[in-house]
Design an enzyme around this catalytic site. Structure first.
Site: not given
Ligand code: SAT
Ligand code: MN
Length: 586
Positions: A72, A200, A209, A229, A251-253, A276, A371, A373, A499
């Site tokens: 993004r 992308y 999004k 989100h 992200s990344a959590c 998401d 990144n 996917r 967790n």
């Molecule tokens: O590209 S997306 O927004 O769908 C995924 C992301 O970057 O969090």
């Molecule tokens: Mn997301």
């Protein structure tokens, strides 16, 4: 001619495609589009899709994007509300007329020699009162197929739209893929998105999004609901009761991992509803109900393995009639299988990197793009909740906010009430990881993990959150989690499947089974109430996990205050009051 047909015609007059193809989302059509992507359409000189080993990875395909188009692009993403103030400091803004003038030039004739795919889809179950119909126009099969996986596409959407003008509109073209000609423009007041120059995910799959968060958050503001989100899970207890929980994490959590957590506690089981986005409404009984408007997962591949997320690996290999796409992963040339860092220990001998070149480990680059996917239907998830298709959504018992913090923030705490919980979401922060930026460990505030996704001024969003809460009977409890607290450089908590022990504490609080210890930031567990059976965690580490340290929090409060200040007078007084209360009690 319907309003929709008229709109499509006008967009075609502007973009001038050779052909227009109305998609129905069927199995035959998906196959057909993939074939076009394999044989006819090109991206960056190569085919749009490569078939992977269907024996080991049924119905899976590889897509390589343009190397400049892999994530993004927030700096090219705009919210074009008539007033700049309404977009807020959290968004790039351009005057709507100016934005259209600028992009009309780029869209003019951009589909010459190409096919325009008309994608009618519904975000949410067709029978849901909360669902929204949309149409995206695109000129690349990758987006058409991806949207067929990620949304409910086809006839039902056209029926829902009928001759009304009440539908989300998205115009997308990959354009010339030149980053200088790349823009993602939102017109919330017109329920409209214009996106050009990128193929992308979040830039091009406009249902995600762009519509389900930026536009939908604005619709929610107008109509009295929330687009968040947040993942949705159901947690089943040994007694067979299922509690539905939402969680917002930047992200990344580990959001996707949490969405399909494999419990290590006997008798507890997690059911997935979404990883998401959730749309939250107040039901007839005054409780919160959430739906996942999406129909698939668009997840980060690197790091996904049988160890970190076995259920996702199973999902990817399930092989239904929906294709599964891998974007910018590496390829094992000998077996024709997808590969990424973290999937297993061994690097295949003949590995092709994400750009299609022979992989040379000594060069120090990753084989799969960090990144990279996968795009996969949610219907392939073996732990999909039976309530996923319930048009009413699921009743919500708790909301979790989280972030990656090596210090300051306890493993878990519970807010005092809805507004205090809103404050905990508003001050959320997370430390950056290597995948996201070049600088590691920088603290970034990301309220409710919505900062890049709120389609209007975030100060108004906080106000909306508070007003919304006043209409709920018996609001859900709000919790904050942090799996990442460290001591002397080591993680204090094992994370992943463990967790569930934190989720169990949440459920025990929801069910009023246990007490808790009051601190200035909320309630934290009594050590005895965290089930650590079978874990080898020293008691002193547990103490450290729940510590609220005065000096760390003084620093934290200063930083929060600075962050809030940018919203100026629009910041609701209730949030300032919460900050004042916290200051005093610290
Ligand atoms: O590209 S997306 O927004 O769908 C995924 C992301 O970057 O969090
Ligand atoms: Mn997301």
């Amino acid at each position: 001619m319907t309003i929709l047909e008229k709109w499509v015609e006008q967009q075609a007059e502007l973009t001038k495609p050779d052909k227009i193809h109305w998609c129905d989302g069927s199995e035959e059509e998906m196959r057909h589009l993939i074939e076009i992507g394999q044989k006819k359409e090109k991206i960056n000189g190569g085919p749009v899709f490569f078939e992977l080993n269907h024996k080991l990875w049924p119905n899976c395909y590889l897509h390589r994007s343009h190397p400049s188009d892999v994530a993004r692009t927030e700096h090219l993403t705009y919210v074009c509300s008539p007033e700049k103030e309404d977009a807020g400091p959290n968004n790039n803004w351009m005057d709507p007329d100016q934005a259209k003038e600028k992009l009309r030039k780029l869209f003019n004739g951009c589909m010459k020699g190409r096919t325009m795919y008309v994608l009618p889809f519904i975000m949410g179950h067709p029978d849901s009162p909360y669902a929204k119909a949309c149409v995206e126009l695109t000129d690349i099969t990758y987006v058409a197929v991806s949207m067929g996986i990620m949304t409910r596409m086809g006839k039902k959407a056209l029926e829902k739209i009928g001759n009304s003008s009440d539908f989300g509109k998205g115009l997308h073209s990959i354009g010339d893929l030149d980053p200088n000609n790349r823009f993602i423009m939102h017109f919330p007041q017109e329920n409209l998105i214009w996106s050009i120059g990128s193929g992308y995910g979040g830039n091009a799959l406009l249902g995600k999004k762009c519509f389900s968060l930026r536009i939908a958050s604005y619709l929610g503001l107008q109509q009295g609901w929330l687009a968040e989100h947040m993942l949705i899970i159901g947690i089943e207890t040994p007694q067979g009761k299922i509690h539905y929980i939402l969680a917002a994490l930047p992200s990344a959590c580990g959001k996707t991992n949490l969405a399909m957590l494999k419990s290590t506690l006997p008798g507890y089981k997690v059911w997935t509803l979404g990883d998401d986005i959730s749309w939250i409404n107040i039901g007839k009984d005054g409780r919160l109900y959430a739906i996942n408007p999406e129909f698939g997962f668009f997840g980060v591949a690197p790091g996904t393995s049988m160890k970190t997320n076995p259920i996702m690996i199973e999902t990817l290999k399930a092989g239904t009639y929906y294709p599964t796409l891998f974007t910018n992963v590496a390829l094992n040339k000998d077996t024709n299988e997808p590969w990424w860092e973290g999937i297993n220990e061994d690097i295949p001998k003949n590995l092709i990197d994400w750009q299609g070149r022979k992989f040379v480990p000594e060069q120090g680059n990753a084989a799969a793009h960090p990144n990279s996917r996968f795009t996969v239907s949610i219907k392939q998830c073996p732990v999909l909740s039976s309530e996923f298709d319930n048009p009413a959504g699921v009743p919500i018992s708790a909301i979790i906010f989280g972030g990656r913090r090596t210090q300051t923030v306890p493993l878990i705490s519970e807010s005092f009430d809805w507004i205090n919980g809103g404050f905990s979401g508003a001050r959320m922060g997370s430390e950056t990881t290597a995948a996201a930026t070049s600088k590691v460990g920088v603290l970034r505030r990301d309220p409710m993990a919505m900062l890049p996704f709120c389609g209007y001024n975030m100060a108004d969003y906080f106000k909306h959150w508070i007003e919304f809460g006043k209409r709920i009977n018996n609001p859900p409890k709000i919790f904050s989690v942090n799996w990442f607290r460290k001591d002397n450089g080591d993680f204090l908590w094992p994370g992943f499947g463990e967790n569930i022990r934190v989720l169990k504490w949440i459920i025990d609080r929801i069910e009023n089974n246990i007490g808790a210890k009051e601190t200035p930031i909320g309630f934290v567990p009594h050590i005895k109430d965290i089930d650590t059976t079978g874990l080898d965690i020293p008691a002193e580490n547990l103490e450290k996990l729940f510590e609220v340290k005065k000096d760390e929090w003084i620093e934290e409060i200063n930083d929060i205050e600075k962050f809030f200040a940018q919203f100026g007078k629009r910041m609701p007084q209730e949030i300032w009051n919460e900050l004042e209360k916290l200051k005093k009690s610290i």
